[in-house]
Design an enzyme around this catalytic site. Structure first.
Site, PDB file in Angstrom:
ATOM      1  N   TYR A   6      -8.833  -2.308  -0.104  1.00  0.00           N
ATOM      2  CA  TYR A   6      -7.839  -1.953  -1.124  1.00  0.00           C
ATOM      3  C   TYR A   6      -8.216  -2.473  -2.511  1.00  0.00           C
ATOM      4  O   TYR A   6      -8.195  -1.727  -3.496  1.00  0.00           O
ATOM      5  CB  TYR A   6      -6.501  -2.535  -0.691  1.00  0.00           C
ATOM      6  CG  TYR A   6      -5.339  -2.349  -1.633  1.00  0.00           C
ATOM      7  CD1 TYR A   6      -4.720  -1.113  -1.781  1.00  0.00           C
ATOM      8  CD2 TYR A   6      -4.827  -3.433  -2.342  1.00  0.00           C
ATOM      9  CE1 TYR A   6      -3.631  -0.957  -2.619  1.00  0.00           C
ATOM     10  CE2 TYR A   6      -3.736  -3.284  -3.182  1.00  0.00           C
ATOM     11  CZ  TYR A   6      -3.137  -2.041  -3.326  1.00  0.00           C
ATOM     12  OH  TYR A   6      -2.058  -1.893  -4.163  1.00  0.00           O
TER      13      TYR A   6
ATOM     14  N   LYS B 119      -8.549  -0.721  -6.560  1.00  0.00           N
ATOM     15  CA  LYS B 119      -7.678  -1.119  -7.660  1.00  0.00           C
ATOM     16  C   LYS B 119      -8.470  -1.723  -8.815  1.00  0.00           C
ATOM     17  O   LYS B 119      -8.115  -1.551  -9.988  1.00  0.00           O
ATOM     18  CB  LYS B 119      -6.625  -2.114  -7.153  1.00  0.00           C
ATOM     19  CG  LYS B 119      -5.606  -1.481  -6.204  1.00  0.00           C
ATOM     20  CD  LYS B 119      -4.849  -0.353  -6.874  1.00  0.00           C
ATOM     21  CE  LYS B 119      -3.683   0.137  -6.040  1.00  0.00           C
ATOM     22  NZ  LYS B 119      -2.912   1.219  -6.705  1.00  0.00           N
TER      23      LYS B 119
ATOM     24  N   ILE C 164       5.569  -5.930  -3.945  1.00  0.00           N
ATOM     25  CA  ILE C 164       6.777  -5.145  -4.197  1.00  0.00           C
ATOM     26  C   ILE C 164       7.476  -4.913  -2.860  1.00  0.00           C
ATOM     27  O   ILE C 164       6.863  -4.416  -1.908  1.00  0.00           O
ATOM     28  CB  ILE C 164       6.441  -3.788  -4.850  1.00  0.00           C
ATOM     29  CG1 ILE C 164       5.639  -3.994  -6.140  1.00  0.00           C
ATOM     30  CG2 ILE C 164       7.725  -3.010  -5.141  1.00  0.00           C
ATOM     31  CD1 ILE C 164       5.103  -2.706  -6.730  1.00  0.00           C
TER      32      ILE C 164
ATOM     33  N   ARG D 272       4.068  13.596  -1.214  1.00  0.00           N
ATOM     34  CA  ARG D 272       3.782  14.593  -0.184  1.00  0.00           C
ATOM     35  C   ARG D 272       5.036  15.045   0.564  1.00  0.00           C
ATOM     36  O   ARG D 272       5.232  16.226   0.813  1.00  0.00           O
ATOM     37  CB  ARG D 272       2.792  14.006   0.831  1.00  0.00           C
ATOM     38  CG  ARG D 272       1.460  13.611   0.249  1.00  0.00           C
ATOM     39  CD  ARG D 272       0.493  13.232   1.347  1.00  0.00           C
ATOM     40  NE  ARG D 272      -0.686  12.556   0.837  1.00  0.00           N
ATOM     41  CZ  ARG D 272      -1.778  12.324   1.546  1.00  0.00           C
ATOM     42  NH1 ARG D 272      -1.835  12.695   2.809  1.00  0.00           N
ATOM     43  NH2 ARG D 272      -2.810  11.695   1.024  1.00  0.00           N
TER      44      ARG D 272
END
Length: 341
Positions: A185, A189, A235, A48
């Site tokens: 979440y 996934k 990560i 974005r």
């Protein structure tokens, strides 16, 4: 010695091919884009924020293996809007001299950790939009483009390309194991894993049609399409730093000691496993254990290793599961229902 050494086939060649990566302005997406630039790809990143995209494209293009011939491009888009995925594929196709991209990587996503009852309904829906629907919309737009016959696109010089096209989805190791604090979440996934399995099965129809004994080859898609999904763990990225701000303390207890990877490390493992022909790919050992214990009907990357690993993890879960549940119970017993950091 050369007699005993067999060069492994690369199932994911990228040199000279055009790759689209969503969520490409930072984190894993930026790491993937840089690595694929090093391997000779033409890269398009999508996100974005235009300023982040501009900075990322400069960073990525600096890693090009062949600066004179490789091309780089960015597109600002809100992929929670289904029409934006259509626009992205159309824009990339026009930029790519009228030819569709060869590889599309649905990497966009974000986590908003927190306890389920404390998360606003709007956030629950937004998490599904950002993690599941962005990938699903992109898959729909991409496959509708790729399944068109070659005659739908301008003729290219020389023989038609025969290499498979690849659609890759970034999921999460949390798709294999729901834990306290990721109830908004993890389901999104996990849904991506189901989507991957379903698409992989369905695309066999078109692969078979390309090889049909009867009928017109002119109506068949020009190349096979491969589906893959990648399941990273932690990560180290700006996104992870933001997650830590809203993460419940008990979630941090459950994640204590979990391995973390940099954007370059997770990109390197993901691409290496794709080159080996992997379908359902984890990027570190803990994720591999979780993957093996939850394969069910998904194809095995290595039938022997995955089978033995699944036996071992099925026994390990007899101890890991109660231990994780006990940690949550203990935290509540000692701290009550407070969400104090």
């Amino acid at each position: 010695m050369g007699f005993f050494i067999r060069k492994r086939k690369n199932h994911f060649p990228v040199d000279g091919r055009t790759v689209v990566i969503t969520g490409g302005s930072q984190g894993m997406g930026r790491g993937l884009a840089k690595l694929l630039a090093k391997k000779g790809s033409n890269v398009v990143i999508v996100a974005r924020d235009v300023k982040k995209l501009q900075a990322a494209i400069e960073y990525i293009s600096a890693a090009a293996a062949n600066p004179q011939t490789q091309r780089f491009h960015y597109i600002s888009a809100d992929l929670t809007n289904p029409s934006e995925s259509v626009r992205v594929i159309e824009e990339v196709t026009a930029w790519n001299n009228g030819q569709p991209p060869d590889i599309v990587w649905a990497n966009a996503g974000t986590a908003r950790p927190g306890l389920f009852v404390e998360i606003p309904i709007e956030t629950l829906r937004a998490q599904m939009d950002a993690n599941y629907w962005t990938a699903t919309y992109l898959a729909h737009a991409t496959l509708n483009c790729w399944l068109k016959p070659a005659s739908a696109f301008p003729a290219t010089e020389g023989p038609a390309p025969t290499l498979p096209r690849h659609f890759v989805i970034t999921s999460s190791s949390l798709a294999f194991c729901g834990i306290a604090g990721y109830s908004a979440y993890s389901p999104a996934k996990a849904a991506l894993r189901s989507l991957s399995d379903s698409l992989r099965s369905e695309l066999n129809l078109y692969a078979g049609a390309r090889r049909a004994k009867y009928g017109s080859a002119a109506t068949a898609p020009p190349a096979d399409i491969k589906i893959h999904s990648v399941y990273p763990g932690t990560i180290l990225s700006p996104g992870h730093a933001a997650e830590e701000q809203s993460k419940h303390p008990v979630t941090k207890v459950l994640e204590e000691g979990d391995p973390a990877q940099t954007e370059d490390q997770v990109a390197a493992v993901a691409v290496r496993e794709l080159e080996k022909g992997g379908y359902l790919i984890s990027t570190q050992f803990l994720g591999s254990a979780m993957r093996a214990s939850a394969l069910q009907g998904s194809p095995r990357n290595n039938w022997f290793v995955d089978t033995v690993f699944s036996w071992a993890t099925s026994i390990a879960w007899l101890f890991i599961g109660p231990d994780m549940e006990g940690k949550v119970y203990k935290w509540g017993k000692e701290n009550g229902m407070t969400n104090a950091q």
